[in-house]
Design a protein around this motif. Structure first.
Motif, PDB file in Angstrom:
ATOM      1  N   GLU A 107      26.478   1.294  46.393  1.00  0.00           N
ATOM      2  CA  GLU A 107      26.085   1.640  47.758  1.00  0.00           C
ATOM      3  C   GLU A 107      27.283   1.685  48.695  1.00  0.00           C
ATOM      4  O   GLU A 107      27.317   2.476  49.642  1.00  0.00           O
ATOM      5  CB  GLU A 107      25.033   0.661  48.273  1.00  0.00           C
ATOM      6  CG  GLU A 107      23.682   0.809  47.589  1.00  0.00           C
ATOM      7  CD  GLU A 107      22.614  -0.053  48.225  1.00  0.00           C
ATOM      8  OE1 GLU A 107      22.891  -0.640  49.297  1.00  0.00           O
ATOM      9  OE2 GLU A 107      21.514  -0.138  47.661  1.00  0.00           O
ATOM     10  N   GLU A 110      28.925   5.277  48.214  1.00  0.00           N
ATOM     11  CA  GLU A 110      28.256   6.417  48.853  1.00  0.00           C
ATOM     12  C   GLU A 110      28.206   6.292  50.369  1.00  0.00           C
ATOM     13  O   GLU A 110      28.232   7.285  51.096  1.00  0.00           O
ATOM     14  CB  GLU A 110      26.846   6.586  48.294  1.00  0.00           C
ATOM     15  CG  GLU A 110      25.889   5.480  48.680  1.00  0.00           C
ATOM     16  CD  GLU A 110      24.854   5.168  47.622  1.00  0.00           C
ATOM     17  OE1 GLU A 110      23.719   4.858  48.004  1.00  0.00           O
ATOM     18  OE2 GLU A 110      25.186   5.234  46.423  1.00  0.00           O
ATOM     19  N   ASN A 111      28.159   5.055  50.875  1.00  0.00           N
ATOM     20  CA  ASN A 111      28.082   4.834  52.320  1.00  0.00           C
ATOM     21  C   ASN A 111      29.443   4.761  52.999  1.00  0.00           C
ATOM     22  O   ASN A 111      29.522   4.568  54.215  1.00  0.00           O
ATOM     23  CB  ASN A 111      27.292   3.557  52.618  1.00  0.00           C
ATOM     24  CG  ASN A 111      25.812   3.715  52.316  1.00  0.00           C
ATOM     25  OD1 ASN A 111      25.232   4.775  52.541  1.00  0.00           O
ATOM     26  ND2 ASN A 111      25.189   2.672  51.777  1.00  0.00           N
ATOM     27  N   ALA A 136      23.835  11.009  51.682  1.00  0.00           N
ATOM     28  CA  ALA A 136      24.664  10.448  52.754  1.00  0.00           C
ATOM     29  C   ALA A 136      25.439  11.540  53.483  1.00  0.00           C
ATOM     30  O   ALA A 136      25.580  11.526  54.712  1.00  0.00           O
ATOM     31  CB  ALA A 136      25.621   9.408  52.176  1.00  0.00           C
TER      32      ALA A 136
END
Length: 232
Positions: A107, A110-111, A136
């Motif tokens: 996470e 991707e963030n 995203a």
């Protein structure tokens, strides 16, 4: 034995695309030694027409493409999840407007596009977790921008790519697929660009398209006639 016409075709690929060196040495470079992305050649040529001097670029996956964008854009942030590659690129790439970040967790990776609170004009998805990165990316894209999904033809065998493309198309982005050969490979693939409907990048040139690599019309009239004479 090759025919003379086919030999001319091979010579063009060697000289104009530098494909032999790219495959044999495993480098993404053009004929003049400039870095190019590991996208298809048609995608590279299309993207090279635009003015990115005021654009911010975010890239999932670091490599020669990072240098390609850094030499054109205002700012480039590139995320790498492989520590060995991250350390290599950190030492090898020294562009002042390029920042390479190591983000290996799911996470967090991707963030990473949200870390600075910015929106980006171009977002490239060419690393891991492409479905999540695509979701995203749509939230971090500036108006009038574009998202590049490389190796998009894997949609035919991978649910990851099915989900990635679905996430991009759910935002009503316009998909254009660029099929063809690419640096370092002896087979074809596809690079897809997903455009905002209000895409508004300025061209570097007075007309578009410009003459591509190996294009006959980039030659002088005299040289065109000579080419026709030898290849009729």
């Amino acid at each position: 034995m090759y025919s003379d016409k086919f030999q001319t075709f091979i010579d063009m690929w060697r000289e104009e695309f530098a494909i032999e060196r790219s495959i044999d040495e495993k480098v993404c470079l053009d004929r003049d030694g400039n870095p190019i992305p590991w996208y298809t050649y048609p995608a590279i040529e299309y993207l090279s027409q635009f003015d990115y001097r005021d654009k911010k670029i975010f890239e999932y996956g670091c490599g020669y493409s990072s240098l390609f964008w850094a030499q054109r854009a205002k700012q480039v942030i590139s995320i790498e999840d492989n520590l060995s590659w991250f350390e290599k690129w950190q030492k090898q790439f020294n562009e002042p407007n390029l920042e390479i970040r190591w983000r290996d967790d799911g996470e967090i990776y991707e963030n990473a596009v949200f870390e600075d609170g910015n929106k980006y004009d171009v977002i490239i998805i060419d690393g891991k977790r492409r479905a999540q990165c695509a979701e995203a990316a749509t939230k971090a894209l500036n108006k009038g921008g574009m998202i590049i999904l490389d190796d998009s033809d894997r949609i035919n065998t991978s649910n990851e790519y099915v989900k990635a493309v679905a996430n991009l198309k759910s935002e009503k982005l316009l998909q254009v697929d660029f099929y063809g050969f690419c640096p370092m490979n002896n087979y074809t693939k596809t690079t897809s660009i997903f455009f905002c409907r209000d895409f508004d990048f300025e061209s570097l040139y007075k007309v578009q398209p410009v003459n591509g690599w190996g294009n006959l019309w980039s030659k002088s009239r005299k040289n065109r006639k000579e080419f026709y004479r030898k290849n009729k």
